[in-house]
Motif scaffolding. Structure first.
Motif, PDB file in Angstrom:
ATOM      1  N   VAL A 156       0.865  -1.108   0.036  1.00 51.01           N
ATOM      2  CA  VAL A 156       0.010  -0.139   0.168  1.00 51.01           C
ATOM      3  C   VAL A 156       1.012   1.357  -0.129  1.00 51.01           C
ATOM      4  O   VAL A 156       0.623   2.342  -0.862  1.00 51.01           O
ATOM      5  CB  VAL A 156      -0.999  -0.199   1.005  1.00 51.01           C
ATOM      6  N   ALA A 157       1.992   1.297   0.836  1.00 50.96           N
ATOM      7  CA  ALA A 157       2.841   2.417   1.020  1.00 50.96           C
ATOM      8  C   ALA A 157       3.544   2.792  -0.376  1.00 50.96           C
ATOM      9  O   ALA A 157       3.404   3.858  -0.765  1.00 50.96           O
ATOM     10  CB  ALA A 157       3.829   2.210   1.975  1.00 50.96           C
ATOM     11  N   LEU A 158       3.999   1.599  -0.984  1.00 45.88           N
ATOM     12  CA  LEU A 158       4.875   1.692  -2.329  1.00 45.88           C
ATOM     13  C   LEU A 158       3.932   2.140  -3.335  1.00 45.88           C
ATOM     14  O   LEU A 158       4.182   2.878  -4.312  1.00 45.88           O
ATOM     15  CB  LEU A 158       5.212   0.403  -2.748  1.00 45.88           C
ATOM     16  N   GLU A 159       2.647   1.591  -3.434  1.00 47.23           N
ATOM     17  CA  GLU A 159       1.643   2.062  -4.415  1.00 47.23           C
ATOM     18  C   GLU A 159       1.427   3.657  -4.175  1.00 47.23           C
ATOM     19  O   GLU A 159       1.432   4.354  -5.401  1.00 47.23           O
ATOM     20  CB  GLU A 159       0.390   1.399  -4.204  1.00 47.23           C
ATOM     21  N   GLN A 160       1.313   4.004  -3.157  1.00 48.46           N
ATOM     22  CA  GLN A 160       0.970   5.679  -2.886  1.00 48.46           C
ATOM     23  C   GLN A 160       2.227   6.343  -3.407  1.00 48.46           C
ATOM     24  O   GLN A 160       1.964   7.254  -4.204  1.00 48.46           O
ATOM     25  CB  GLN A 160       0.852   6.021  -1.690  1.00 48.46           C
ATOM     26  N   GLN A 161       3.540   5.927  -3.092  1.00 50.40           N
ATOM     27  CA  GLN A 161       4.842   6.502  -3.741  1.00 50.40           C
ATOM     28  C   GLN A 161       4.793   6.435  -5.055  1.00 50.40           C
ATOM     29  O   GLN A 161       5.316   7.391  -5.883  1.00 50.40           O
ATOM     30  CB  GLN A 161       5.731   6.024  -2.940  1.00 50.40           C
ATOM     31  N   LEU A 162       4.602   5.207  -5.791  1.00 53.26           N
ATOM     32  CA  LEU A 162       4.686   5.053  -7.033  1.00 53.26           C
ATOM     33  C   LEU A 162       3.920   5.925  -7.962  1.00 53.26           C
ATOM     34  O   LEU A 162       3.990   6.487  -8.995  1.00 53.26           O
ATOM     35  CB  LEU A 162       4.769   3.759  -7.561  1.00 53.26           C
ATOM     36  N   GLU A 163       2.555   5.954  -7.482  1.00 56.66           N
ATOM     37  CA  GLU A 163       1.519   6.818  -8.163  1.00 56.66           C
ATOM     38  C   GLU A 163       1.800   8.227  -8.011  1.00 56.66           C
ATOM     39  O   GLU A 163       1.470   8.972  -9.011  1.00 56.66           O
ATOM     40  CB  GLU A 163       0.030   6.386  -7.426  1.00 56.66           C
ATOM     41  N   ALA A 164       2.297   8.692  -6.834  1.00 53.93           N
ATOM     42  CA  ALA A 164       2.902   9.966  -6.805  1.00 53.93           C
ATOM     43  C   ALA A 164       3.791  10.455  -7.923  1.00 53.93           C
ATOM     44  O   ALA A 164       3.933  11.467  -8.064  1.00 53.93           O
ATOM     45  CB  ALA A 164       3.250  10.248  -5.309  1.00 53.93           C
ATOM     46  N   ALA A 165       4.682   9.382  -8.414  1.00 54.28           N
ATOM     47  CA  ALA A 165       5.574   9.651  -9.314  1.00 54.28           C
ATOM     48  C   ALA A 165       5.132   9.468 -10.778  1.00 54.28           C
ATOM     49  O   ALA A 165       5.842   9.875 -11.782  1.00 54.28           O
ATOM     50  CB  ALA A 165       6.730   8.795  -9.155  1.00 54.28           C
ATOM     51  N   GLY A 166       3.781   9.182 -10.930  1.00 56.89           N
ATOM     52  CA  GLY A 166       3.048   8.888 -12.026  1.00 56.89           C
ATOM     53  C   GLY A 166       2.848   7.491 -12.533  1.00 56.89           C
ATOM     54  O   GLY A 166       2.250   7.684 -13.639  1.00 56.89           O
ATOM     55  N   PHE A 167       3.163   6.633 -11.767  1.00 60.20           N
ATOM     56  CA  PHE A 167       2.680   5.241 -12.200  1.00 60.20           C
ATOM     57  C   PHE A 167       1.230   4.998 -11.807  1.00 60.20           C
ATOM     58  O   PHE A 167       0.790   5.622 -10.878  1.00 60.20           O
ATOM     59  CB  PHE A 167       3.653   4.254 -11.244  1.00 60.20           C
ATOM     60  N   VAL A 168       0.548   4.139 -12.548  1.00 62.41           N
ATOM     61  CA  VAL A 168      -0.679   3.639 -12.123  1.00 62.41           C
ATOM     62  C   VAL A 168      -0.690   2.181 -11.823  1.00 62.41           C
ATOM     63  O   VAL A 168       0.120   1.477 -12.590  1.00 62.41           O
ATOM     64  CB  VAL A 168      -1.764   3.618 -13.314  1.00 62.41           C
ATOM     65  N   VAL A 169      -1.018   2.046 -10.591  1.00 68.52           N
ATOM     66  CA  VAL A 169      -0.497   0.568  -9.787  1.00 68.52           C
ATOM     67  C   VAL A 169      -1.723  -0.186  -9.725  1.00 68.52           C
ATOM     68  O   VAL A 169      -2.571   0.304  -9.173  1.00 68.52           O
ATOM     69  CB  VAL A 169       0.103   0.777  -8.456  1.00 68.52           C
ATOM     70  N   GLU A 170      -1.597  -1.252 -10.122  1.00 67.47           N
ATOM     71  CA  GLU A 170      -2.589  -2.575  -9.671  1.00 67.47           C
ATOM     72  C   GLU A 170      -1.980  -3.547  -9.005  1.00 67.47           C
ATOM     73  O   GLU A 170      -1.037  -4.023  -9.345  1.00 67.47           O
ATOM     74  CB  GLU A 170      -3.110  -2.991 -11.239  1.00 67.47           C
ATOM     75  N   GLN A 171      -2.631  -3.819  -7.744  1.00 63.06           N
ATOM     76  CA  GLN A 171      -1.900  -4.759  -6.633  1.00 63.06           C
ATOM     77  C   GLN A 171      -2.426  -6.080  -6.946  1.00 63.06           C
ATOM     78  O   GLN A 171      -3.580  -6.130  -7.184  1.00 63.06           O
ATOM     79  CB  GLN A 171      -2.192  -4.120  -5.296  1.00 63.06           C
ATOM     80  N   ASP A 172      -1.595  -7.089  -6.614  1.00 60.78           N
ATOM     81  CA  ASP A 172      -2.012  -8.380  -6.638  1.00 60.78           C
ATOM     82  C   ASP A 172      -1.528  -8.971  -5.408  1.00 60.78           C
ATOM     83  O   ASP A 172      -0.479  -9.194  -5.455  1.00 60.78           O
ATOM     84  CB  ASP A 172      -1.559  -9.488  -7.776  1.00 60.78           C
ATOM     85  N   VAL A 173      -2.222  -9.348  -4.373  1.00 62.44           N
ATOM     86  CA  VAL A 173      -1.757  -9.867  -3.096  1.00 62.44           C
ATOM     87  C   VAL A 173      -2.281 -11.210  -2.759  1.00 62.44           C
ATOM     88  O   VAL A 173      -3.699 -11.246  -2.629  1.00 62.44           O
ATOM     89  CB  VAL A 173      -2.067  -9.013  -1.927  1.00 62.44           C
ATOM     90  N   ARG A 174      -1.708 -12.231  -2.721  1.00 58.28           N
ATOM     91  CA  ARG A 174      -2.211 -13.536  -2.371  1.00 58.28           C
ATOM     92  C   ARG A 174      -1.377 -14.121  -1.541  1.00 58.28           C
ATOM     93  O   ARG A 174      -0.384 -13.598  -0.893  1.00 58.28           O
ATOM     94  CB  ARG A 174      -2.173 -14.474  -3.682  1.00 58.28           C
ATOM     95  N   GLU A 175      -1.877 -15.494  -0.994  1.00 58.16           N
ATOM     96  CA  GLU A 175      -1.012 -16.425  -0.101  1.00 58.16           C
ATOM     97  C   GLU A 175       0.264 -16.906  -0.947  1.00 58.16           C
ATOM     98  O   GLU A 175       0.238 -16.771  -2.107  1.00 58.16           O
ATOM     99  CB  GLU A 175      -1.374 -17.425   0.471  1.00 58.16           C
ATOM    100  N   TYR A 176       1.330 -16.957  -0.205  1.00 54.89           N
ATOM    101  CA  TYR A 176       2.640 -16.946  -0.961  1.00 54.89           C
ATOM    102  C   TYR A 176       2.577 -18.465  -1.765  1.00 54.89           C
ATOM    103  O   TYR A 176       3.139 -18.259  -3.074  1.00 54.89           O
ATOM    104  CB  TYR A 176       3.800 -17.349  -0.168  1.00 54.89           C
ATOM    105  N   GLN A 177       1.905 -19.410  -1.148  1.00 58.47           N
ATOM    106  CA  GLN A 177       1.818 -20.480  -2.109  1.00 58.47           C
ATOM    107  C   GLN A 177       1.182 -20.495  -3.464  1.00 58.47           C
ATOM    108  O   GLN A 177       1.295 -21.311  -4.354  1.00 58.47           O
ATOM    109  CB  GLN A 177       1.162 -21.713  -1.103  1.00 58.47           C
ATOM    110  N   HIS A 178       0.329 -19.568  -3.430  1.00 57.80           N
ATOM    111  CA  HIS A 178      -0.611 -19.436  -4.544  1.00 57.80           C
ATOM    112  C   HIS A 178      -0.171 -18.234  -5.406  1.00 57.80           C
ATOM    113  O   HIS A 178      -0.379 -17.846  -6.541  1.00 57.80           O
ATOM    114  CB  HIS A 178      -1.904 -18.895  -4.046  1.00 57.80           C
TER     115      HIS A 178
END
Length: 495
Positions: free
Chosen positions: A353-375
């Motif tokens: 979440v923190a990196l998404e905010q920082q990267l979007e402030a720089a001009g990136f558009v971020v889509e996150q994908d967060v799952r359990e590690y095994q998946h």
């Protein structure tokens, strides 16, 4: 209410293990995070529990900078390009009363070398082992291996008595080690009992014994420390620290780096200038403060303060000069990227979440994908993400970071999430791997790190710390960045 209930349950577990032990205030009570996964066989990661309890020992141990030091072997030398000779400590007795001999050392090492799967320290390594006389063991490698003594320090290569090795490849370490504590019993994934071994070859254990409970719930472990139901507690969650007396909390730097891997092969980050833009957008200090509440170290490189020599190597002029060759960042506007991470480590989704905010402030558009590690691991290794956040151990069982760097950043690396391949980096890693342990090898490792960072293969964010709890009742608990030691023969009840 939940924390109190869990603490009460933990208290009952300690009391229920052994009535004599529960009443004996010279015994140490330990709450550990992860239960055994493989019946405490030393051929698995369970070996690190045997090491942390000082129930089993290896031929050598590692000092602070990763140099091999005597343990069950008192001396060794490289007697040929591929041959090493080890002299064994005399007068050592296994917990079952049998003597440590070259024949049994060779048998233990052969079992590990022939295991399927092998202990990870022996991945890709072929060993020949033979006993010469009563106290000499000769180890031959398929190719020259300057790191062999360090490999033999891995807890997965612990030396056990013949009685530990059962039919069908089963290894049962109960009553079969050489350490100051004998593993007397263990109850599946719930508890273990260790007692002082009066026949130990070194300084006797200070405590009468150790009673271990496996407590995966972090809230319960923290509560056990607060209430005095445990003397030593592994891995207290950051969110629980504020509720504990600061005098009982000790932070230990870990050789583990939280890193943002950038896909160098496909997508936006195949462009070095776009990778540079991401690197410049990251505010490490903000992540450390907001997510880790200041209980982590800002990363200046891949290798952190758990390796005390790394910072000095980065001060070298050559290191700084190489970093000066980094690409200049481009201006990004609306560049879409996918950012992946996993839920198994509680802080990582917050880092995302923190990196998404920082990267979007720089001009990136971020889509996150967060799952359990095994998946999510397979997709990460296949390059399905533009960026991936990983908490990564930077020294593996040998105590040396070359294997990690080769795995993550060489063209043939088996854990190359960045899809990174660079001939100059491969040459630097090959050079580091060929150098004998010592100052020259450390300089070569730092040179390889500088090259990797200069290409922006990954952005190191922070170096994690393990938060260890120790009651005022105990003394001389080991605070080991490599998490190989916890209880030693010096650990005891405070006067």
């Amino acid at each position: 209410m939940l924390a109190s209930t869990l603490a009460l349950a933990l208290s009952g577990c300690f009391a229920a293990g052994d009535a004599g032990a529960a009443a004996d205030d010279t015994r140490i009570k330990v709450a550990m995070m992860q239960p055994p996964r493989s019946g405490l066989t030393p051929l698995s990661d369970d070996a690190f529990k045997l090491s942390r309890w000082q129930a089993a020992e290896t031929l050598v141990v590692l000092d602070e900078v990763g140099e091999a030091q005597p343990a069950l072997a008192t001396a060794w030398e490289q007697t040929g390009e591929r041959t090493w000779t080890f002299e064994l400590r005399q007068g050592v007795e296994f917990h079952d009363g049998t003597a440590l001999t070259a024949k049994q050392v060779a048998a233990s090492l052969e079992t590990a070398a022939n295991a399927s799967p092998k202990p990870r320290i022996l991945d890709g390594v072929e060993l020949g082992i033979k006993a010469e006389g009563a106290n000499t063991v000769v180890v031959t490698t398929e190719v020259a291996d300057p790191l062999l003594p360090q490999r033999l320090s891995s807890p997965q290569l612990s030396i056990l008595a013949a009685s530990a090795y059962k039919s069908g490849g089963v290894v049962v370490p109960t009553g079969a080690g050489t350490g100051p504590y004998v593993l007397s019993s263990f109850d599946g994934t719930s508890s273990a009992t260790l007692d002082r071994f009066d026949g130990y070859w070194g300084e006797p254990a200070a405590a009468a014994g150790v009673d271990v409970q496996f407590v995966p719930d972090g809230t319960a472990r923290a509560a056990a420390l607060r209430t005095g139901n445990a003397d030593i507690v592994e891995t207290i969650p950051v969110g629980q620290v504020a509720q504990i007396d600061p005098a009982l909390v000790h932070e230990v730097p870990m050789p583990r780096t939280n890193t943002l891997y950038l896909n160098n092969d496909t997508g936006p980050f195949a462009d070095p200038a776009v990778r540079a833009a991401a690197r410049e957008a990251i505010e490490r200090a903000t992540v450390v403060e907001r997510v880790y509440e200041g209980r982590a170290d800002i990363a200046e490189g891949l290798l952190g303060p758990a390796l005390p020599w790394a910072a000095a190597e980065r001060a070298n002029e050559n290191y700084t000069e190489v970093l000066g060759n980094r690409a200049a960042p481009s201006v990004v506007k609306g560049t879409k990227i996918t950012l992946g991470t996993f839920t198994d480590r509680a802080e990582l989704p917050e880092v995302a979440v923190a990196l998404e905010q920082q990267l979007e402030a720089a001009g990136f558009v971020v889509e996150q994908d967060v799952r359990e590690y095994q998946h999510i691991e397979a997709d990460a290794l296949d390059g399905k993400f533009d960026a991936f956040i990983l908490s990564r151990a930077t020294v593996l069982d040998s105590g040396d970071p070359v294997a990690y760097m080769y795995s993550d950043f060489s063209c043939e690396g088996s854990f190359n999430i960045s899809q990174f391949c660079d001939a100059e980096v491969d040459a630097a890693l090959a050079k580091a791997a060929a150098v004998a342990p010592g100052g020259e090898r450390r300089a070569a490792i730092a040179a390889a790190e500088a090259l990797i960072l200069s290409k922006d293969a990954a952005v190191p964010l922070l170096h994690e710390r393990v938060i260890q709890g120790e009651s005022a009742r105990v003394r001389d608990v080991e605070r080991d960045p490599r998490e190989r030691a916890l209880i030693t023969n010096r650990t005891g009840i405070a006067d």
